[in-house]
Design a protein around this motif. Structure first.
Motif, PDB file in Angstrom:
ATOM      1  N   ALA A   1       0.830  -1.205   0.000  1.00 21.99           N
ATOM      2  CA  ALA A   1       0.000   0.000   0.000  1.00 21.99           C
ATOM      3  C   ALA A   1       0.868   1.260   0.000  1.00 21.99           C
ATOM      4  O   ALA A   1       0.522   2.259  -0.643  1.00 21.99           O
ATOM      5  CB  ALA A   1      -0.918   0.001   1.217  1.00 21.99           C
ATOM      6  N   ALA A   2       2.013   1.215   0.677  1.00 22.37           N
ATOM      7  CA  ALA A   2       2.908   2.376   0.714  1.00 22.37           C
ATOM      8  C   ALA A   2       3.454   2.672  -0.673  1.00 22.37           C
ATOM      9  O   ALA A   2       3.510   3.835  -1.107  1.00 22.37           O
ATOM     10  CB  ALA A   2       4.049   2.134   1.696  1.00 22.37           C
ATOM     11  N   VAL A   3       3.862   1.639  -1.403  1.00 18.03           N
ATOM     12  CA  VAL A   3       4.378   1.843  -2.760  1.00 18.03           C
ATOM     13  C   VAL A   3       3.262   2.326  -3.683  1.00 18.03           C
ATOM     14  O   VAL A   3       3.473   3.196  -4.532  1.00 18.03           O
ATOM     15  CB  VAL A   3       5.013   0.546  -3.291  1.00 18.03           C
ATOM     16  CG1 VAL A   3       5.431   0.724  -4.747  1.00 18.03           C
ATOM     17  CG2 VAL A   3       6.205   0.154  -2.451  1.00 18.03           C
ATOM     18  N   ALA A   4       2.065   1.759  -3.510  1.00 15.45           N
ATOM     19  CA  ALA A   4       0.931   2.187  -4.335  1.00 15.45           C
ATOM     20  C   ALA A   4       0.593   3.654  -4.091  1.00 15.45           C
ATOM     21  O   ALA A   4       0.315   4.409  -5.032  1.00 15.45           O
ATOM     22  CB  ALA A   4      -0.282   1.306  -4.046  1.00 15.45           C
ATOM     23  N   LEU A   5       0.638   4.084  -2.837  1.00 14.19           N
ATOM     24  CA  LEU A   5       0.363   5.486  -2.521  1.00 14.19           C
ATOM     25  C   LEU A   5       1.468   6.389  -3.059  1.00 14.19           C
ATOM     26  O   LEU A   5       1.200   7.491  -3.546  1.00 14.19           O
ATOM     27  CB  LEU A   5       0.220   5.662  -1.007  1.00 14.19           C
ATOM     28  CG  LEU A   5      -0.087   7.073  -0.518  1.00 14.19           C
ATOM     29  CD1 LEU A   5      -1.371   7.601  -1.152  1.00 14.19           C
ATOM     30  CD2 LEU A   5      -0.201   7.097   1.013  1.00 14.19           C
TER      31      LEU A   5
END
Length: 339
Positions: A310-314
């Protein structure tokens, strides 16, 4: 026939030149000393010059552009496939000359002096942060050898170490106590240097409207915003936000064949520093997301995927938002919905 395209292999002192005419025939191959480069190109008719994007490439690109030449910078990994023989300066210059003529070649935008200056401040700060972390770990490791454990965190280290040394002064040799205190003083000096560079970045950020515009995006602060503005320059060099995210290495690496698509982890191409800032900023947003109403895109993603994904996606989403704000001269709106 006159030279229309040339490749220059940059170096510290001896540059290699490879020039061809409009028909693609080699017109001149020559080595140039650093002091003769400007004189040589000043006596040439304006032409297309290709160079690898290395340390001094942006400086030489600006200098040669001032003489009327068209300069294009190419990432080294895109030049390598055009090296026909063993690697040497002449082969590299010929490969650059060949690569710069390809219609599908991707080029690196040339940075101006202001961009390079603020990026130099970022580089210096990152170096001192690395030294500060290493110094703190060294102090923590030396204390652990004597059974003195300090919790993680720079502030706790500065606060607890003098107290621990006083409590154990009867058990510790004086030479060891003096060594730790000197290392702690060095840590404070490094911390002071980091804060000085951060103040310079803050001042530059306050004077740049584009950097202030990016700061409004959740997960992007003054340091990240200023680094993005300085590194990207003109966002219109990228066709869309996806290209910018790919340039930062925030998209999946692909290994597909036979019509079967196989997506791996992120490619990690491009600028490691920018990618790290974006991902750490995304982690900060995720850490504080638990206090908000769980109805947005981020909470939906966290409910089904790991927080690292989720951090990379954000971070990828923020990179696309950065492109939209810079390329279209817009202000950030949290409630914006695409048409």
């Amino acid at each position: 026939m006159k030279i229309t395209v040339c490749g220059v292999d940059l170096a510290k002192e001896v540059f290699q030149f490879h020039g061809v005419n409009a028909a693609g025939k080699v017109e001149k191959r020559i080595q140039l000393r650093r002091g003769k480069v400007m004189e040589f190109f000043a006596n040439m008719a304006p032409c297309l010059i290709g160079m690898e994007a290395c340390g001094s490439a942006h400086y030489w690109a600006r200098q040669l552009q001032s003489l009327g030449h068209t300069v294009k910078l190419i990432a080294p990994q895109f030049v390598k496939p055009y090296v026909k023989t063993n690697k040497h300066d002449a082969a590299d210059a010929e490969a650059i000359c060949e690569a710069v003529q390809r219609p599908s070649m991707r080029f690196v935008p040339i940075k101006n002096i202001e961009q390079q200056a603020i990026l130099a401040v970022h580089t210096a700060r990152a170096g001192f942060v690395k030294q500060r972390t290493a110094q703190a770990n060294q102090i923590r490791g030396l204390l652990a050898e004597f059974g003195l454990i300090v919790p993680k965190g720079l502030a706790l280290l500065k606060e607890r170490v003098p107290t621990l040394l006083d409590e154990a002064k009867d058990e510790l040799p004086g030479a060891f106590r003096q060594t730790i205190l000197e290392l702690l003083d060095h840590l404070n000096v490094l911390d002071k240097r980091v804060k000085q560079f951060e103040l310079e970045i803050q001042n530059w950020h306050r004077s740049n409207s584009m950097s202030q515009r990016l700061e409004k995006i959740p997960g992007i602060g003054p340091i990240t915003a200023s680094a993005l503005v300085a590194a990207i320059g003109n966002a219109k060099h990228f066709a869309n936000g996806r290209q910018l995210a790919a340039w930062l290495g925030l998209v999946p690496k692909q290994h597909s064949t036979g019509g079967r698509t196989n997506l791996l982890g992120i490619s990690k191409r491009g600028d490691t520093y920018l990618r790290t800032l974006l991902i750490h900023g995304a982690r900060a947003v995720i850490r504080h997301a638990a206090n908000k109403i769980k109805q947005d895109w981020l909470h939906s993603l966290l409910s089904r995927r790991h927080k690292n994904i989720a951090a990379v996606a954000l971070a990828n989403k923020n990179a696309r938002t950065v492109w939209a704000l810079l390329a279209h001269d817009r202000e950030f709106r949290a409630d914006y919905a695409a048409a």
